[in-house]
Design an enzyme around this catalytic site. Structure first.
Site, PDB file in Angstrom:
ATOM      1  N   PRO A 217       0.818  -1.205   0.000  1.00 56.45           N
ATOM      2  CA  PRO A 217       0.000   0.000   0.000  1.00 56.45           C
ATOM      3  C   PRO A 217       0.858   1.263   0.000  1.00 56.45           C
ATOM      4  O   PRO A 217       1.932   1.287   0.604  1.00 56.45           O
ATOM      5  CB  PRO A 217      -0.798  -0.080   1.307  1.00 56.45           C
ATOM      6  CG  PRO A 217      -0.536  -1.405   1.894  1.00 56.45           C
ATOM      7  CD  PRO A 217       0.591  -2.046   1.174  1.00 56.45           C
ATOM      8  N   GLY A 218       0.390   2.272  -0.697  1.00 58.17           N
ATOM      9  CA  GLY A 218       1.057   3.566  -0.654  1.00 58.17           C
ATOM     10  C   GLY A 218       2.221   3.715  -1.608  1.00 58.17           C
ATOM     11  O   GLY A 218       2.920   4.721  -1.585  1.00 58.17           O
ATOM     12  N   THR A 219       2.433   2.728  -2.480  1.00 56.08           N
ATOM     13  CA  THR A 219       3.575   2.825  -3.382  1.00 56.08           C
ATOM     14  C   THR A 219       3.227   3.539  -4.688  1.00 56.08           C
ATOM     15  O   THR A 219       4.101   3.715  -5.530  1.00 56.08           O
ATOM     16  CB  THR A 219       4.135   1.435  -3.710  1.00 56.08           C
ATOM     17  OG1 THR A 219       3.047   0.576  -4.011  1.00 56.08           O
ATOM     18  CG2 THR A 219       4.903   0.875  -2.544  1.00 56.08           C
ATOM     19  N   LYS A 221       0.193   2.856  -6.770  1.00 55.71           N
ATOM     20  CA  LYS A 221      -0.513   2.080  -7.800  1.00 55.71           C
ATOM     21  C   LYS A 221      -1.696   2.868  -8.357  1.00 55.71           C
ATOM     22  O   LYS A 221      -1.866   2.977  -9.591  1.00 55.71           O
ATOM     23  CB  LYS A 221      -0.991   0.740  -7.213  1.00 55.71           C
ATOM     24  CG  LYS A 221       0.154  -0.119  -6.715  1.00 55.71           C
ATOM     25  CD  LYS A 221      -0.314  -1.446  -6.181  1.00 55.71           C
ATOM     26  CE  LYS A 221      -1.135  -1.324  -4.911  1.00 55.71           C
ATOM     27  NZ  LYS A 221      -0.362  -0.768  -3.779  1.00 55.71           N
ATOM     28  N   GLU A 437      15.065   1.907  27.938  1.00 55.17           N
ATOM     29  CA  GLU A 437      15.561   2.450  26.666  1.00 55.17           C
ATOM     30  C   GLU A 437      17.091   2.425  26.604  1.00 55.17           C
ATOM     31  O   GLU A 437      17.671   2.063  25.584  1.00 55.17           O
ATOM     32  CB  GLU A 437      15.039   3.877  26.440  1.00 55.17           C
ATOM     33  CG  GLU A 437      13.515   3.977  26.272  1.00 55.17           C
ATOM     34  CD  GLU A 437      12.960   3.033  25.211  1.00 55.17           C
ATOM     35  OE1 GLU A 437      13.655   2.764  24.211  1.00 55.17           O
ATOM     36  OE2 GLU A 437      11.832   2.544  25.395  1.00 55.17           O
ATOM     37  N   HIS A 440      18.228  -0.964  25.604  1.00 59.88           N
ATOM     38  CA  HIS A 440      18.250  -1.195  24.146  1.00 59.88           C
ATOM     39  C   HIS A 440      19.482  -0.536  23.540  1.00 59.88           C
ATOM     40  O   HIS A 440      20.206  -1.139  22.748  1.00 59.88           O
ATOM     41  CB  HIS A 440      17.031  -0.544  23.477  1.00 59.88           C
ATOM     42  CG  HIS A 440      15.737  -1.266  23.684  1.00 59.88           C
ATOM     43  ND1 HIS A 440      15.564  -2.593  23.408  1.00 59.88           N
ATOM     44  CD2 HIS A 440      14.522  -0.809  24.103  1.00 59.88           C
ATOM     45  CE1 HIS A 440      14.308  -2.928  23.665  1.00 59.88           C
ATOM     46  NE2 HIS A 440      13.646  -1.870  24.091  1.00 59.88           N
TER      47      HIS A 440
HETATM   48  P1  ADP Z   1      -1.519   2.832  -3.598  1.00 57.60           P
HETATM   49  O1  ADP Z   1      -2.645   2.895  -4.543  1.00 57.60           O
HETATM   50  O2  ADP Z   1      -0.352   2.042  -4.112  1.00 57.60           O
HETATM   51  O3  ADP Z   1      -1.889   2.374  -2.225  1.00 57.60           O
HETATM   52  P2  ADP Z   1      -1.535   5.642  -3.987  1.00 57.60           P
HETATM   53  O4  ADP Z   1      -1.336   5.695  -5.437  1.00 57.60           O
HETATM   54  O5  ADP Z   1      -2.939   5.800  -3.531  1.00 57.60           O
HETATM   55  O6  ADP Z   1      -0.941   4.302  -3.388  1.00 57.60           O
HETATM   56  O7  ADP Z   1      -0.590   6.710  -3.301  1.00 57.60           O
HETATM   57  C1  ADP Z   1      -1.063   7.626  -2.362  1.00 57.60           C
HETATM   58  C2  ADP Z   1      -0.366   8.969  -2.491  1.00 57.60           C
HETATM   59  O8  ADP Z   1       1.024   8.844  -2.211  1.00 57.60           O
HETATM   60  C3  ADP Z   1      -0.416   9.500  -3.880  1.00 57.60           C
HETATM   61  O9  ADP Z   1      -1.567  10.256  -4.066  1.00 57.60           O
HETATM   62  C4  ADP Z   1       0.836  10.353  -3.971  1.00 57.60           C
HETATM   63  O10 ADP Z   1       0.622  11.630  -3.437  1.00 57.60           O
HETATM   64  C5  ADP Z   1       1.797   9.617  -3.079  1.00 57.60           C
HETATM   65  N1  ADP Z   1       2.661   8.735  -3.873  1.00 57.60           N
HETATM   66  C6  ADP Z   1       2.708   7.382  -3.767  1.00 57.60           C
HETATM   67  N2  ADP Z   1       3.622   6.860  -4.604  1.00 57.60           N
HETATM   68  C7  ADP Z   1       4.149   7.901  -5.284  1.00 57.60           C
HETATM   69  C8  ADP Z   1       5.141   8.006  -6.306  1.00 57.60           C
HETATM   70  N3  ADP Z   1       5.763   6.934  -6.794  1.00 57.60           N
HETATM   71  N4  ADP Z   1       5.446   9.236  -6.764  1.00 57.60           N
HETATM   72  C9  ADP Z   1       4.826  10.316  -6.278  1.00 57.60           C
HETATM   73  N5  ADP Z   1       3.890  10.292  -5.329  1.00 57.60           N
HETATM   74  C10 ADP Z   1       3.538   9.100  -4.812  1.00 57.60           C
HETATM   75 ZN    ZN Z   2      11.602  -1.739  24.415  1.00 55.59          ZN
END
Ligand code: ADP
Ligand code: ZN
Ligand code: MG
Length: 630
Positions: A217-219, A221, A437, A440
């Site tokens: 997630p968050g990459t 897509k 802490e 660690h």
């Molecule tokens: P996914 O669908 O993989 O979960 P998103 O496409 O919804 O991720 O990404 C969420 C936000 O994070 C995007 O709207 C953008 O602002 C930022 N983001 C994620 N990946 C990139 C990337 N490769 N380049 C620029 N911005 C990104």
């Molecule tokens: Zn700890």
């Protein structure tokens, strides 16, 4: 507003009910009262017979089929002026001799039928209530079906409620997506498919219909899919896999049909199905033989994908973070035959993503995006976007001209560990957390194979009461056995310090998270990485998470005997590391006490200072710093 109507109607119903009974009572007695207006005085039947015998009665009118009589007679002791009086007499039901007696005494009598109009009113009264009730219910039902999500929904589910979104122009270009060059290159071609399909059909090439984006997630897509539509200038239809799966059977399939119908009307266009694993899981699996509704939806999706030609200009892009659970039918040629992996970015990728998101931010000159990229291994594009935004918010809150490094540092901590809390006041608890802490941190500092300490802090963040940050060395790629052992030992350092300093009975729940990590790492060493006396065996697959659709039945692919040997090995590793950690605490008690005093006073000690203090007492191993090149 919506519900106030219902409340009014509901309160009206009991009121109507009570009103109705009062009304009924009024009808049944009114028939008599209109018969003789003045017959208010009652007379007993015995008295009536007496009067009859003594000849005082002049006439008798019978009502209600002979149950009541209005008697006219002469009152022996008149109260008012007239001697002629009327009495009402309730007659016993069996008094046939009365008629004979009246005839005999030659008294005029008449029998009056029951008043009809009363009966009609009574009948109407009986009808009014049910009619009102039905009308009320109908009204309620009508109203609730206008409320979205109300019970009336049941009547028109799956129909027109199009859950997909359409964006005529996404406005996002490939320039907005950074750090995932391979994926972008792969998808560049899809833009051409959409823009100039004839170039491919001219040479007899079949244009792929579907592309599957796989990645955490968050990459980026969703962003990539939007960028493709934006570059090609076509409409973007999006729906999430979970929207297909509904409570009612057949809804998912009908939504799929709806979606494809709309897409065909708008071709060329791009259809984006997010979280496709929600519908696309392997069929015929799961507890109880699988989910019929989901399978129907998946079948419908496959049918629709087969149903149009590749050259009609519809391209379907689906996203998932678990390609391993998808039904193989989805991956067949002619469906999602292309798979593109979208991974978390590397150092260079992070820098490029930061550059994209820094475009609209005001950074002061001292800020180096490269330094931020170095500090954020493992961050996805979404994390980095979030990081810069948090930093901008902090900058505005601190009324600064532009974002400076302290805001970036705070924002990184916040994105990784959550919101900052208020530090504890000096107390036994605070000292215990400080020992934990420092435990660690000192293990991390003294073990050659551990990442260096970045800072130790007692400022709570998220769930954690205190935190020790290490500077990770991600880009080296491989992790050695001694590095893993060092990590386990350092993770146990917190609990070891608690036990050595405060004693067995005083250890706290603070180490819960650490122990969980330790167990995970030790287990992987034994079952997946072949780093124990069991030898180089891989006993478990890539994902240790149970997937109900498949893994539950085939979970342990090794024997009971091996399982118990795995447990023994895991315990041996953890036990050894814990002993090492406790030994470090005992050997360095003086410096630990001093560091704890300092930490309680200052709340945060940075890595450099920490190492200097430790170096006054013992030899701190040099750690080679790996500086990745961009
Ligand atoms: P996914 O669908 O993989 O979960 P998103 O496409 O919804 O991720 O990404 C969420 C936000 O994070 C995007 O709207 C953008 O602002 C930022 N983001 C994620 N990946 C990139 C990337 N490769 N380049 C620029 N911005 C990104
Ligand atoms: Zn700890
Ligand atoms: Mg997404």
């Amino acid at each position: 507003m919506k519900s106030s109507w219902k409340v009014v109607v509901l309160w009206m119903l009991p009121a109507l009910l009570i009103g109705f009974f009062l009304w009924q009572g009024a009808f049944s007695s009114s028939a008599m009262d209109t018969g003789r207006n003045a017959a208010s005085t009652r007379m007993s039947y015995g008295r009536f017979l007496e009067y009859l015998d003594s000849g005082r009665v002049t006439s008798v009118d019978l009502y209600e089929g002979g149950r009541t009589a209005i008697v006219e007679g002469i009152d022996p002791e008149p109260v008012l002026g007239s001697q002629v009086q009327h009495w009402r007499v309730d007659l016993p039901s069996n008094a046939p001799e009365l008629i004979a007696k009246l005839k005999e005494s030659n008294i005029s009598f008449a029998s009056h039928p029951m008043r009809n109009d009363g009966a009609i009113w009574g009948l109407l009264g009986n009808l009014v209530f049910p009619v009102l009730l039905i009308a009320g219910l109908f009204f309620l039902f009508r109203r609730s079906s206008n409320i979205p999500g109300g019970p009336g929904q049941a009547m028109n589910f799956g129909k027109s409620r199009a859950r997909f979104m359409m964006e005529a122009k996404t406005g996002i270009k490939f320039d907005d997506v950074a750090g995932i060059e391979e994926a972008k290159e792969e998808l560049q071609e899809v833009v051409t498919f959409l823009k100039q399909p004839e170039r491919f059909s001219a040479v007899g090439a079949r244009i792929p219909k579907g592309v599957l984006l796989v990645g955490p997630p968050g990459t980026g897509k969703t962003l990539l899919a939007k960028a493709i539509a934006g570059e090609a200038g076509v409409p973007f239809f999006s729906i999430s896999g979970s929207e297909f799966v509904e409570m009612f059977v057949g809804v998912g399939a009908s939504r799929v049909r709806d979606l494809f119908k709309k897409a065909k009307e708008n071709a060329p266009c791009l259809v984006f199905i997010d979280e496709i694993d929600a519908v696309g899981r392997m069929r015929g699996t799961g507890i109880g033989g699988g989910n019929d509704e989901r399978e129907q939806t998946l079948n419908q999706l496959l049918t629709e994908m087969d149903g149009f030609e590749g050259n009609t200009g519809i391209i379907i892009i689906a996203a998932t973070n678990r390609a391993d659970v998808l039904d193989s039918a989805l991956m067949r040629p002619g469906r999602f035959d292309r798979q593109v992996t979208v991974d978390a970015p590397d150092l260079k990728g992070r820098l490029e993503i930061l550059q994209v998101h820094a475009r609209n931010k005001k950074l002061s000159d001292e800020v180096s995006l490269e330094a931020i990229a170095r500090r954020t291994p493992g961050f996805t594009g979404a994390d980095l976007a979030n990081l810069l935004n948090e930093a901008a918010i902090l900058t505005a809150r601190r009324r600064k001209e532009g974002i400076t490094m302290p805001e970036i540092d705070d924002a990184v901590d916040r994105v990784v560990a959550g919101m900052e809390g208020t530090p504890l006041v000096d107390s036994k608890t605070k000292r215990l957390i400080a020992y934990h802490e420092v435990g660690h941190a000192i293990v991390g500092t003294l073990l050659k194979d551990h990442d260096p300490v970045q800072k130790v802090t007692l400022i709570p963040r998220g769930q954690a009461k205190g935190l020790t940050w290490f500077t990770p060395n991600e880009e080296q790629g491989l992790t050695s056995r001694s590095q893993l052992k060092a990590r386990i030992t350092a993770a146990l350092g917190g609990r070891a310090a608690e036990e050595v300093i405060f004693g067995d009975a005083e250890v706290t729940t603070g180490a819960g998270g650490d122990l969980q990590q330790v167990a995970g790492m030790a287990r992987q060493m034994v079952t997946r990485l072949g780093m124990s006396d069991l030898g180089p065996l891989s006993l478990e697959g890539q994902s240790s998470e149970v997937f109900l659709g498949r893994d539950l039945m085939t979970r342990s692919d090794y024997s009971e005997e091996i399982a118990s040997r795995v447990d023994t090995q895991v315990r041996a590793i953890v036990g050894k590391c814990y002993e090492d950690a406790k030994q470090i605490m005992r050997d360095h008690r003086t410096v630990i006490d001093r560091l704890v005093d300092l930490l309680v006073e200052k709340e945060t000690i940075d890595g450099e200072e920490f190492r200097q203090i430790v170096a006054e007492y013992t030899v701190v191993p040099e750690k080679e710093e790996y500086v990745p090149q961009i």
